[in-house]
Design a protein around this motif. Structure first.
Motif, short mmCIF file in Angstrom:
data_model
loop_
_atom_site.label_atom_id
_atom_site.label_comp_id
_atom_site.label_asym_id
_atom_site.label_seq_id
_atom_site.Cartn_x
_atom_site.Cartn_y
_atom_site.Cartn_z
N LYS A 68 47.23 39.22 49.84
CA LYS A 68 46.02 39.59 49.46
C LYS A 68 45.64 39.61 48.20
O LYS A 68 44.42 39.30 47.92
CB LYS A 68 45.81 40.90 50.35
N LEU A 69 46.46 40.29 47.29
CA LEU A 69 46.36 40.47 46.02
C LEU A 69 46.02 39.08 45.27
O LEU A 69 45.11 38.93 44.53
CB LEU A 69 47.37 41.31 45.38
N GLU A 70 47.03 38.23 45.77
CA GLU A 70 46.48 36.74 45.13
C GLU A 70 45.07 36.26 45.46
O GLU A 70 44.57 35.51 44.30
CB GLU A 70 47.52 35.87 45.81
N ASP A 71 44.78 36.53 46.78
CA ASP A 71 43.45 35.95 47.21
C ASP A 71 42.50 36.83 46.36
O ASP A 71 41.42 36.10 46.06
CB ASP A 71 43.29 36.20 48.59
N ARG A 72 42.67 38.06 46.21
CA ARG A 72 41.50 38.67 45.48
C ARG A 72 41.21 38.28 43.91
O ARG A 72 40.36 38.43 43.57
CB ARG A 72 41.95 40.24 45.54
N ILE A 73 42.47 38.00 43.52
CA ILE A 73 42.51 37.75 42.07
C ILE A 73 41.89 36.28 42.01
O ILE A 73 41.20 36.15 41.09
CB ILE A 73 44.14 37.48 41.55
N ASN A 74 41.98 35.46 43.01
CA ASN A 74 41.48 34.13 42.95
C ASN A 74 39.87 34.32 43.09
O ASN A 74 39.20 33.47 42.41
CB ASN A 74 41.95 33.18 44.02
N GLN A 75 39.44 35.28 44.06
CA GLN A 75 38.09 35.51 44.13
C GLN A 75 37.53 35.93 43.06
O GLN A 75 36.38 35.66 42.57
CB GLN A 75 37.96 36.33 45.38
N LEU A 76 38.04 36.71 42.47
CA LEU A 76 37.44 37.53 41.25
C LEU A 76 37.47 36.58 39.95
O LEU A 76 36.57 36.69 39.31
CB LEU A 76 38.20 38.78 40.69
N ARG A 77 38.26 35.93 39.85
CA ARG A 77 38.40 34.82 38.81
C ARG A 77 37.29 33.99 39.05
O ARG A 77 36.61 33.54 38.12
CB ARG A 77 39.61 33.94 38.93
N GLU A 78 36.74 33.44 40.26
CA GLU A 78 35.63 32.32 40.49
C GLU A 78 34.36 33.39 40.24
O GLU A 78 33.27 32.94 39.45
CB GLU A 78 35.44 32.24 41.93
N GLU A 79 34.37 34.57 40.68
CA GLU A 79 33.20 35.68 40.35
C GLU A 79 33.01 35.64 38.69
O GLU A 79 31.95 35.47 38.06
CB GLU A 79 33.38 36.92 40.83
N LEU A 80 34.20 35.99 38.01
CA LEU A 80 34.05 35.95 36.57
C LEU A 80 33.45 34.67 36.04
O LEU A 80 32.61 34.84 35.03
CB LEU A 80 35.54 36.55 36.14
N ILE A 81 33.97 33.64 36.31
CA ILE A 81 33.35 32.19 35.69
C ILE A 81 31.86 32.47 35.89
O ILE A 81 31.24 31.93 34.96
CB ILE A 81 34.09 31.17 36.32
N GLN A 82 31.43 32.69 37.24
CA GLN A 82 29.91 32.35 37.60
C GLN A 82 29.13 33.62 36.53
O GLN A 82 28.10 33.44 36.14
CB GLN A 82 29.54 32.91 39.04
N ILE A 83 29.63 34.85 36.61
CA ILE A 83 29.09 36.06 35.77
C ILE A 83 29.07 35.53 34.31
O ILE A 83 27.97 35.34 33.61
CB ILE A 83 29.89 37.14 35.90
N ALA A 84 29.98 34.93 33.79
CA ALA A 84 30.13 34.29 32.36
C ALA A 84 28.98 33.16 32.15
O ALA A 84 28.41 33.45 31.15
CB ALA A 84 31.48 33.94 31.91
N LYS A 85 29.07 32.40 33.20
CA LYS A 85 28.00 31.36 33.10
C LYS A 85 26.55 31.72 32.92
O LYS A 85 25.96 31.35 32.23
CB LYS A 85 28.20 30.28 34.15
N ALA A 86 26.30 32.70 33.60
CA ALA A 86 24.89 33.40 33.84
C ALA A 86 24.66 34.44 32.60
O ALA A 86 23.56 34.46 32.24
CB ALA A 86 24.84 34.20 35.22
N THR A 87 25.75 35.17 32.26
CA THR A 87 25.20 36.20 31.12
C THR A 87 25.96 36.12 30.04
O THR A 87 25.76 36.94 29.23
CB THR A 87 25.57 37.54 31.89
N GLY A 88 26.72 35.02 29.83
CA GLY A 88 27.40 34.97 28.46
C GLY A 88 28.89 35.43 28.37
O GLY A 88 29.09 36.35 28.98
N LEU A 89 29.65 34.88 27.58
CA LEU A 89 31.14 35.46 27.39
C LEU A 89 31.09 36.84 26.97
O LEU A 89 32.14 37.47 27.18
CB LEU A 89 32.02 34.54 26.70
N LYS A 90 30.21 37.38 25.95
CA LYS A 90 30.27 38.47 25.70
C LYS A 90 29.63 39.74 26.41
O LYS A 90 29.22 40.71 25.63
CB LYS A 90 30.02 38.20 24.16
#
Length: 59
Positions: free
Chosen positions: A8-30
């Motif tokens: 479950k922790l692995e699944d949550r990590i993968n999910q959050l990684r995808e969310e992070l990528i989307q957020i970074a694309k939308a709002t910038g790396l910083k």
């Protein structure tokens, strides 16, 4: 931690990684939001590593 909890922790990590990528694309790396997601991901990865180490010690 049991194997299913680690999975479950692995699944949550993968999910959050995808969310992070989307957020970074939308709002910038910083952006504050990207940094918050990155910290959450770091925390989950640390928990995962600790759990895996504990699992190996039991073997």
């Amino acid at each position: 931690m049991m194997v299913s909890e680690i999975e479950k922790l692995e699944d949550r990590i993968n999910q959050l990684r995808e969310e992070l990528i989307q957020i970074a694309k939308a709002t910038g790396l910083k952006s504050n939001e990207t940094l918050r997601y990155s910290q959450k991901l770091d925390d989950l990865i640390t928990m995962y590593q600790i759990s895996k180490n504990e699992q190996y010690k039991k073997v």
